[in-house]
Design a protein around this motif. Structure first.
Motif, PDB file in Angstrom:
ATOM      1  N   CYS A 197       5.320   5.559  -2.108  1.00  0.00           N
ATOM      2  CA  CYS A 197       3.995   6.168  -2.211  1.00  0.00           C
ATOM      3  C   CYS A 197       3.621   6.352  -3.676  1.00  0.00           C
ATOM      4  O   CYS A 197       4.424   6.087  -4.575  1.00  0.00           O
ATOM      5  CB  CYS A 197       3.941   7.503  -1.469  1.00  0.00           C
ATOM      6  SG  CYS A 197       4.805   8.840  -2.280  1.00  0.00           S
ATOM      7  N   CYS A 198       2.397   6.791  -3.892  1.00  0.00           N
ATOM      8  CA  CYS A 198       1.920   7.057  -5.245  1.00  0.00           C
ATOM      9  C   CYS A 198       2.843   8.079  -5.914  1.00  0.00           C
ATOM     10  O   CYS A 198       3.241   9.060  -5.288  1.00  0.00           O
ATOM     11  CB  CYS A 198       0.503   7.627  -5.204  1.00  0.00           C
ATOM     12  SG  CYS A 198      -0.716   6.546  -4.449  1.00  0.00           S
ATOM     13  N   LYS A 199       3.157   7.832  -7.179  1.00  0.00           N
ATOM     14  CA  LYS A 199       4.034   8.732  -7.931  1.00  0.00           C
ATOM     15  C   LYS A 199       3.534  10.167  -7.907  1.00  0.00           C
ATOM     16  O   LYS A 199       4.294  11.114  -7.746  1.00  0.00           O
ATOM     17  CB  LYS A 199       4.107   8.280  -9.402  1.00  0.00           C
ATOM     18  CG  LYS A 199       5.262   7.360  -9.719  1.00  0.00           C
ATOM     19  CD  LYS A 199       5.276   7.029 -11.200  1.00  0.00           C
ATOM     20  CE  LYS A 199       6.275   5.902 -11.457  1.00  0.00           C
ATOM     21  NZ  LYS A 199       6.126   5.330 -12.791  1.00  0.00           N
ATOM     22  N   ILE A 200       2.216  10.305  -8.084  1.00  0.00           N
ATOM     23  CA  ILE A 200       1.646  11.640  -8.208  1.00  0.00           C
ATOM     24  C   ILE A 200       1.792  12.413  -6.900  1.00  0.00           C
ATOM     25  O   ILE A 200       1.973  13.633  -6.891  1.00  0.00           O
ATOM     26  CB  ILE A 200       0.169  11.547  -8.659  1.00  0.00           C
ATOM     27  CG1 ILE A 200      -0.353  12.917  -9.081  1.00  0.00           C
ATOM     28  CG2 ILE A 200      -0.712  10.913  -7.616  1.00  0.00           C
ATOM     29  CD1 ILE A 200      -1.598  12.856  -9.937  1.00  0.00           C
ATOM     30  N   LEU A 201       1.751  11.690  -5.785  1.00  0.00           N
ATOM     31  CA  LEU A 201       1.910  12.339  -4.486  1.00  0.00           C
ATOM     32  C   LEU A 201       3.371  12.751  -4.304  1.00  0.00           C
ATOM     33  O   LEU A 201       3.658  13.848  -3.836  1.00  0.00           O
ATOM     34  CB  LEU A 201       1.476  11.364  -3.390  1.00  0.00           C
ATOM     35  CG  LEU A 201       1.412  11.926  -1.982  1.00  0.00           C
ATOM     36  CD1 LEU A 201       0.473  13.109  -1.917  1.00  0.00           C
ATOM     37  CD2 LEU A 201       0.976  10.852  -1.012  1.00  0.00           C
ATOM     38  N   ASN A 202       4.254  11.869  -4.739  1.00  0.00           N
ATOM     39  CA  ASN A 202       5.681  12.171  -4.675  1.00  0.00           C
ATOM     40  C   ASN A 202       5.976  13.445  -5.467  1.00  0.00           C
ATOM     41  O   ASN A 202       6.704  14.333  -5.011  1.00  0.00           O
ATOM     42  CB  ASN A 202       6.454  10.980  -5.264  1.00  0.00           C
ATOM     43  CG  ASN A 202       7.931  11.041  -4.922  1.00  0.00           C
ATOM     44  OD1 ASN A 202       8.463  12.109  -4.645  1.00  0.00           O
ATOM     45  ND2 ASN A 202       8.581   9.898  -4.954  1.00  0.00           N
ATOM     46  N   GLU A 216       0.828  -1.212   0.000  1.00  0.00           N
ATOM     47  CA  GLU A 216       0.000   0.000   0.000  1.00  0.00           C
ATOM     48  C   GLU A 216       0.861   1.260   0.000  1.00  0.00           C
ATOM     49  O   GLU A 216       1.975   1.253   0.509  1.00  0.00           O
ATOM     50  CB  GLU A 216      -0.871   0.030   1.272  1.00  0.00           C
ATOM     51  CG  GLU A 216      -1.863  -1.089   1.370  1.00  0.00           C
ATOM     52  CD  GLU A 216      -2.543  -1.129   2.735  1.00  0.00           C
ATOM     53  OE1 GLU A 216      -2.139  -0.349   3.625  1.00  0.00           O
ATOM     54  OE2 GLU A 216      -3.463  -1.945   2.894  1.00  0.00           O
ATOM     55  N   CYS A 217       0.275   2.326  -0.546  1.00  0.00           N
ATOM     56  CA  CYS A 217       0.905   3.647  -0.474  1.00  0.00           C
ATOM     57  C   CYS A 217       1.067   4.012   1.001  1.00  0.00           C
ATOM     58  O   CYS A 217       0.163   3.818   1.805  1.00  0.00           O
ATOM     59  CB  CYS A 217       0.020   4.668  -1.186  1.00  0.00           C
ATOM     60  SG  CYS A 217       0.491   6.389  -0.937  1.00  0.00           S
ATOM     61  N   PHE A 218       2.218   4.544   1.352  1.00  0.00           N
ATOM     62  CA  PHE A 218       2.495   4.892   2.746  1.00  0.00           C
ATOM     63  C   PHE A 218       1.478   5.892   3.296  1.00  0.00           C
ATOM     64  O   PHE A 218       1.110   5.857   4.453  1.00  0.00           O
ATOM     65  CB  PHE A 218       3.908   5.494   2.839  1.00  0.00           C
ATOM     66  CG  PHE A 218       4.344   5.812   4.240  1.00  0.00           C
ATOM     67  CD1 PHE A 218       4.827   4.811   5.083  1.00  0.00           C
ATOM     68  CD2 PHE A 218       4.290   7.109   4.726  1.00  0.00           C
ATOM     69  CE1 PHE A 218       5.238   5.100   6.374  1.00  0.00           C
ATOM     70  CE2 PHE A 218       4.697   7.412   6.020  1.00  0.00           C
ATOM     71  CZ  PHE A 218       5.169   6.407   6.846  1.00  0.00           C
ATOM     72  N   PHE A 219       1.012   6.798   2.437  1.00  0.00           N
ATOM     73  CA  PHE A 219       0.152   7.881   2.906  1.00  0.00           C
ATOM     74  C   PHE A 219      -1.338   7.576   2.787  1.00  0.00           C
ATOM     75  O   PHE A 219      -2.089   7.719   3.744  1.00  0.00           O
ATOM     76  CB  PHE A 219       0.470   9.179   2.145  1.00  0.00           C
ATOM     77  CG  PHE A 219       1.885   9.632   2.359  1.00  0.00           C
ATOM     78  CD1 PHE A 219       2.235  10.295   3.523  1.00  0.00           C
ATOM     79  CD2 PHE A 219       2.859   9.372   1.412  1.00  0.00           C
ATOM     80  CE1 PHE A 219       3.542  10.721   3.736  1.00  0.00           C
ATOM     81  CE2 PHE A 219       4.168   9.790   1.623  1.00  0.00           C
ATOM     82  CZ  PHE A 219       4.511  10.456   2.779  1.00  0.00           C
ATOM     83  N   CYS A 220      -1.763   7.169   1.600  1.00  0.00           N
ATOM     84  CA  CYS A 220      -3.216   7.053   1.399  1.00  0.00           C
ATOM     85  C   CYS A 220      -3.720   5.630   1.585  1.00  0.00           C
ATOM     86  O   CYS A 220      -4.930   5.408   1.578  1.00  0.00           O
ATOM     87  CB  CYS A 220      -3.615   7.605   0.029  1.00  0.00           C
ATOM     88  SG  CYS A 220      -3.141   6.575  -1.357  1.00  0.00           S
ATOM     89  N   LYS A 221      -2.809   4.672   1.749  1.00  0.00           N
ATOM     90  CA  LYS A 221      -3.177   3.283   2.055  1.00  0.00           C
ATOM     91  C   LYS A 221      -3.936   2.578   0.931  1.00  0.00           C
ATOM     92  O   LYS A 221      -4.600   1.574   1.164  1.00  0.00           O
ATOM     93  CB  LYS A 221      -4.011   3.192   3.354  1.00  0.00           C
ATOM     94  CG  LYS A 221      -3.340   3.819   4.564  1.00  0.00           C
ATOM     95  CD  LYS A 221      -2.050   3.113   4.918  1.00  0.00           C
ATOM     96  CE  LYS A 221      -1.320   3.807   6.057  1.00  0.00           C
ATOM     97  NZ  LYS A 221       0.105   3.429   6.118  1.00  0.00           N
ATOM     98  N   GLY A 266      -6.267  11.360   1.169  1.00  0.00           N
ATOM     99  CA  GLY A 266      -6.497  10.988  -0.228  1.00  0.00           C
ATOM    100  C   GLY A 266      -5.405  11.539  -1.115  1.00  0.00           C
ATOM    101  O   GLY A 266      -5.011  12.688  -0.969  1.00  0.00           O
ATOM    102  N   CYS A 267      -4.887  10.696  -2.003  1.00  0.00           N
ATOM    103  CA  CYS A 267      -3.899  11.153  -2.972  1.00  0.00           C
ATOM    104  C   CYS A 267      -4.575  12.046  -4.004  1.00  0.00           C
ATOM    105  O   CYS A 267      -5.751  11.870  -4.286  1.00  0.00           O
ATOM    106  CB  CYS A 267      -3.313   9.966  -3.720  1.00  0.00           C
ATOM    107  SG  CYS A 267      -1.784   9.407  -3.030  1.00  0.00           S
ATOM    108  N   PRO A 268      -3.822  12.957  -4.609  1.00  0.00           N
ATOM    109  CA  PRO A 268      -4.379  13.681  -5.752  1.00  0.00           C
ATOM    110  C   PRO A 268      -4.844  12.706  -6.828  1.00  0.00           C
ATOM    111  O   PRO A 268      -5.794  12.994  -7.551  1.00  0.00           O
ATOM    112  CB  PRO A 268      -3.210  14.530  -6.258  1.00  0.00           C
ATOM    113  CG  PRO A 268      -2.207  14.537  -5.178  1.00  0.00           C
ATOM    114  CD  PRO A 268      -2.452  13.365  -4.296  1.00  0.00           C
TER     115      PRO A 268
HETATM  116 ZN   LIG Z   1      -1.167   7.320  -2.344  1.00  0.00          ZN
END
Ligand SMILES: [Zn+2]
Length: 182
Positions: free
Chosen positions: A51-56, A16-21, A79-81
């Motif tokens: 994490c999600c690329k877009i969040l990075n 899972e993404c570290f931030f948005c799970k 929530g991720c963008p």
């Molecule tokens: Zn994410």
């Protein structure tokens, strides 16, 4: 045990993404240095998450404090963008089972008429009812269906009524109703 940092961390984070799970595919995943290397952050597992690329990309060169600010501003589940974008796309697409407006149908005729009126649309309910009746008759449809069409507009929330006042939230998709306003 996976040895590449991205594989290892993704495994450690349960995929899972570290931030948005959200479940994260490796193709959408990227390594995020919590404290950016440009801010002296270490390039090891202590300081790196997947994490999600877009969040990075959003975090870019932010300081850890700025990143926390972004996260805390989310209030509730983070929530991720990427998810926000997907949600917007989903909202713009008619949900399954929703019947598209049939060209030439009374509802389509009226919607197209209202769209063409732009800011000149009626703001009073009784006037709107008349406009609908006229629009239908103009297309040689039964004007007595005006009430039914108005009810449809309201149930779809394309027209909202507050007392005698009317506001519009017409659908954006093009409806070919074959209308010629003259
Ligand atoms: Zn994410």
């Amino acid at each position: 045990m996976p040895t590449k940092p991205i594989d290892r961390l993704l495994f450690a984070q349960g995929g899972e993404c570290f931030f948005c799970k959200q479940v994260l595919q490796k193709s959408d995943a990227s390594l995020e240095h919590l404290v950016a290397q440009t801010h002296g952050g270490k390039d090891n597992d202590e300081n790196v998450v997947v994490c999600c690329k877009i969040l990075n990309a959003l975090f870019g060169r932010m300081s850890l404090k700025e990143k926390l600010e972004v996260i805390l501003k989310q209030r509730g589940a983070f929530g991720c963008p990427a998810q926000a974008r997907a949600a917007i796309a989903a909202a713009a697409t008619p949900s399954q089972g929703e019947v598209p407006l049939k060209a030439g149908s009374p509802l389509a005729v009226v919607v197209e008429n209202l769209k063409k009126r732009g800011n000149a649309r009626q703001t009073r309910l009784d006037k709107l009812a008349n406009t609908i009746k006229t629009a239908l008759e103009h297309q040689k449809l039964d004007g007595s269906q005006a009430d039914k069409v108005l009810a449809q507009l309201r149930s779809k929330q394309w027209v909202q009524v507050d007392g005698e006042k009317v506001s519009y939230h017409l659908p954006v998709e093009k409806v070919d109703a074959g209308i010629h306003l003259s």
